[in-house]
Design a protein around this motif. Structure first.
Motif, PDB file in Angstrom:
ATOM      1  N   UNK A 190      16.932  -8.031  -0.129  1.00  0.00           N
ATOM      2  CA  UNK A 190      15.673  -8.782  -0.033  1.00  0.00           C
ATOM      3  C   UNK A 190      14.877  -8.730  -1.333  1.00  0.00           C
ATOM      4  N   UNK A 191      14.311  -9.869  -1.696  1.00  0.00           N
ATOM      5  CA  UNK A 191      13.445  -9.915  -2.887  1.00  0.00           C
ATOM      6  C   UNK A 191      12.087  -9.324  -2.585  1.00  0.00           C
ATOM      7  N   UNK A 192      11.609  -9.531  -1.359  1.00  0.00           N
ATOM      8  CA  UNK A 192      10.295  -9.024  -0.953  1.00  0.00           C
ATOM      9  C   UNK A 192      10.402  -8.369   0.417  1.00  0.00           C
ATOM     10  N   UNK A 193      10.875  -7.122   0.477  1.00  0.00           N
ATOM     11  CA  UNK A 193      10.965  -6.438   1.767  1.00  0.00           C
ATOM     12  C   UNK A 193       9.581  -6.262   2.387  1.00  0.00           C
ATOM     13  N   UNK A 194       9.554  -6.224   3.707  1.00  0.00           N
ATOM     14  CA  UNK A 194       8.290  -6.194   4.450  1.00  0.00           C
ATOM     15  C   UNK A 194       8.101  -4.829   5.096  1.00  0.00           C
ATOM     16  N   UNK A 195       6.908  -4.275   4.940  1.00  0.00           N
ATOM     17  CA  UNK A 195       6.534  -3.027   5.606  1.00  0.00           C
ATOM     18  C   UNK A 195       5.343  -3.304   6.512  1.00  0.00           C
ATOM     19  N   UNK A 196       5.503  -3.077   7.805  1.00  0.00           N
ATOM     20  CA  UNK A 196       4.405  -3.213   8.754  1.00  0.00           C
ATOM     21  C   UNK A 196       4.337  -1.982   9.642  1.00  0.00           C
ATOM     22  N   UNK A 197       3.260  -1.883  10.388  1.00  0.00           N
ATOM     23  CA  UNK A 197       3.086  -0.769  11.322  1.00  0.00           C
ATOM     24  C   UNK A 197       2.777  -1.316  12.696  1.00  0.00           C
ATOM     25  N   UNK A 198       2.966  -0.497  13.717  1.00  0.00           N
ATOM     26  CA  UNK A 198       2.617  -0.903  15.067  1.00  0.00           C
ATOM     27  C   UNK A 198       1.113  -1.095  15.204  1.00  0.00           C
ATOM     28  N   UNK A 199       0.338  -0.273  14.504  1.00  0.00           N
ATOM     29  CA  UNK A 199      -1.119  -0.384  14.565  1.00  0.00           C
ATOM     30  C   UNK A 199      -1.577  -1.725  14.006  1.00  0.00           C
ATOM     31  N   UNK A 200      -0.956  -2.173  12.895  1.00  0.00           N
ATOM     32  CA  UNK A 200      -1.329  -3.454  12.298  1.00  0.00           C
ATOM     33  C   UNK A 200      -0.950  -4.610  13.208  1.00  0.00           C
ATOM     34  N   UNK A 201       0.178  -4.458  13.927  1.00  0.00           N
ATOM     35  CA  UNK A 201       0.624  -5.534  14.819  1.00  0.00           C
ATOM     36  C   UNK A 201      -0.358  -5.751  15.956  1.00  0.00           C
ATOM     37  N   UNK A 202      -1.074  -4.683  16.350  1.00  0.00           N
ATOM     38  CA  UNK A 202      -2.020  -4.785  17.460  1.00  0.00           C
ATOM     39  C   UNK A 202      -3.419  -5.147  17.004  1.00  0.00           C
TER      40      UNK A 202
END
Length: 442
Positions: A190-202
């Motif tokens: 991936x050129x731009x891998x994605x980092x997210x969290x469960x807290x951000x999703x909510x």
């Protein structure tokens, strides 16, 4: 209406599970949460609980059978009679819809989805203990991607596909719902891998955007995200009962590699311990001769044959005693020579304590208290371990290992637990009962 008991998925790449033993019999009354059977894959072993109150009926697979994931293997019914018709269940563990649990402006890369697996029938979420790979890393399908923990088990989960880690949708230390997508494995780097969290999703969209901006300013997305490392803490609380909390795999590896988890406790390393903590244990300074707590008592016995397996079959068929661990606890308690005692039996990384009165085996009951037992029996007959020298623990420990066609039994204890005469008597009595179990009934 009957409730289906299905073969659960213990890992991403699991196709089937092997039933080690049934802990209940067909027709037995059960409560929701009661352990029904033990299941094993090449990665983990656990007890599967009843999903409801009722009676166990329509058992479709015997102990030793390999059952495909998702297949119905029994019912929990309102009566003790078999219904005679069990409809097959659809396979569980499928990935969540492409847009479930995701939000934010950054589009997710395409690729194979990694979901939170179910480690038990009543499990709703799993805690991600640590990611074993970083964003952008190349992985193979069989590589360990992360470690997950529930209140019943801890296991390592494989990537399930070849490719590159393109997205993490939950962070280490966060709990994610079973079946929810938590990572993506892409075919290309991936050129731009994605980092997210469960807290951000909510969180609301505005808060997500702010969090993503702050994350980008603090750490470029091209920088691999390392799993958090736990540091020793001199003030880390110790359990009053002396027990050490560790995942089944960490215990097994520590045992096979001769590592003492108690040294992590002494160093103030926080519990519970997982496989990653074993590296910390290996890096601890070697103990001096003065600081090494050698076992005060160490005895071993060699038996030409193992009578336990045949006796367990006989006891189940003739007397309805189907808990093999309870039988071992009964032999151990009788060898101690006390009116009543508490015996802990460790098997496949799981420990179960029993109250053993001075009477018949049928009077043995499980002890739910979290207390130090009078004696521990560590059953390693199904492992590759052949010799042990682990040192004294909080209670005397009898360890069973394979020795050719027979058994080796080792007793380790501190000097204040048993006198030399008591230690010799305990090992001799227990060895005699294990070699010739019917002797206990005479």
């Amino acid at each position: 209406m009957p409730h289906e008991v299905i073969m659960p998925a213990l890992g991403m790449a699991q196709d089937s599970g092997k039933i080690i033993s049934w802990l209940k019999s067909s027709g037995d009354p059960v409560k929701a949460g009661d352990a029904l059977f033990e299941v094993e894959t090449d990665k983990a072993m656990m007890e599967v609980e009843s999903p409801a109150d009722g009676y166990l009926t329509d058992v479709q697979a015997e102990a030793g059978a390999d059952v495909p994931v998702g297949n119905v293997i029994a019912l929990i019914s309102d009566t003790a009679k078999d219904s005679g018709s069990v409809a097959p269940a659809s396979t569980t563990g499928t990935a969540a819809p492409a847009d479930s649990g995701d939000s934010g402006d950054t589009p997710l890369p395409e690729g194979a989805e990694v979901i939170m697996p179910a480690l038990g029938m009543a499990q709703d979420t799993g805690l991600i203990v640590a990611w074993h790979k970083a964003l952008g890393d190349k992985v193979a399908a069989g590589d360990i991607l992360f470690e997950v923990e529930t209140d019943k088990a801890t296991m390592e989960v494989e990537a399930g596909a070849d490719g590159f880690v393109a997205a993490f949708l939950a962070e280490a230390g966060e709990a994610a719902p079973v079946g929810e997508r938590i990572a993506i494995i892409s075919a290309e780097k991936p050129a731009n891998p994605v980092q997210r969290s469960q807290a951000a999703a909510a969180a609301p969209d505005g808060e997500i955007a702010s969090a993503q901006v702050a994350m980008a300013e603090a750490k470029p997305v091209s920088t691999p995200v390392e799993p958090p490392k736990r540091t020793p803490n001199a003030s880390a609380p110790k359990r009053s009962d002396g027990r050490i909390l560790a995942s089944p795999k960490a215990r097994r590896l520590a045992l096979e590699q001769g590592l003492d988890l108690a040294r992590l406790v002494e160093a103030g390393h926080p519990q519970p311990y997982h496989v990653a903590d074993l590296e910390v244990l290996r890096e601890l300074p070697a103990q001096t001769a003065e600081g090494t707590a050698a076992p005060s008592r160490y005895l071993s016995a060699e038996l030409p044959m193992d009578g336990l397996a045949e006796f367990a079959v006989w006891a189940a068929q003739s007397a309805g005693l189907k808990d093999a661990n309870a039988l071992i606890a009964g032999f151990a308690a009788a060898s101690l020579g006390r009116d009543a005692s508490t015996i802990a039996v460790e098997h496949f990384g799981q420990s179960r304590a029993y109250n053993v009165p001075g009477g018949a085996f049928s009077e043995i009951s499980e002890d739910k208290r979290d207390a130090v037992p009078d004696l521990v029996v560590r059953d390693l007959r199904m492992s590759r371990v052949t010799t042990v020298d682990l040192g004294a623990e909080n209670a005397p420990v009898l360890t069973l290992t394979r020795a050719g066609d027979g058994l080796s039994i080792t007793l380790e204890c501190a000097g204040h637990h048993l006198t030399a005469t008591e230690a010799v008597s305990l090992l001799s009595e227990f060895a005699g009962r294990v070699e010739q179990p019917l002797r206990h009934l005479l």
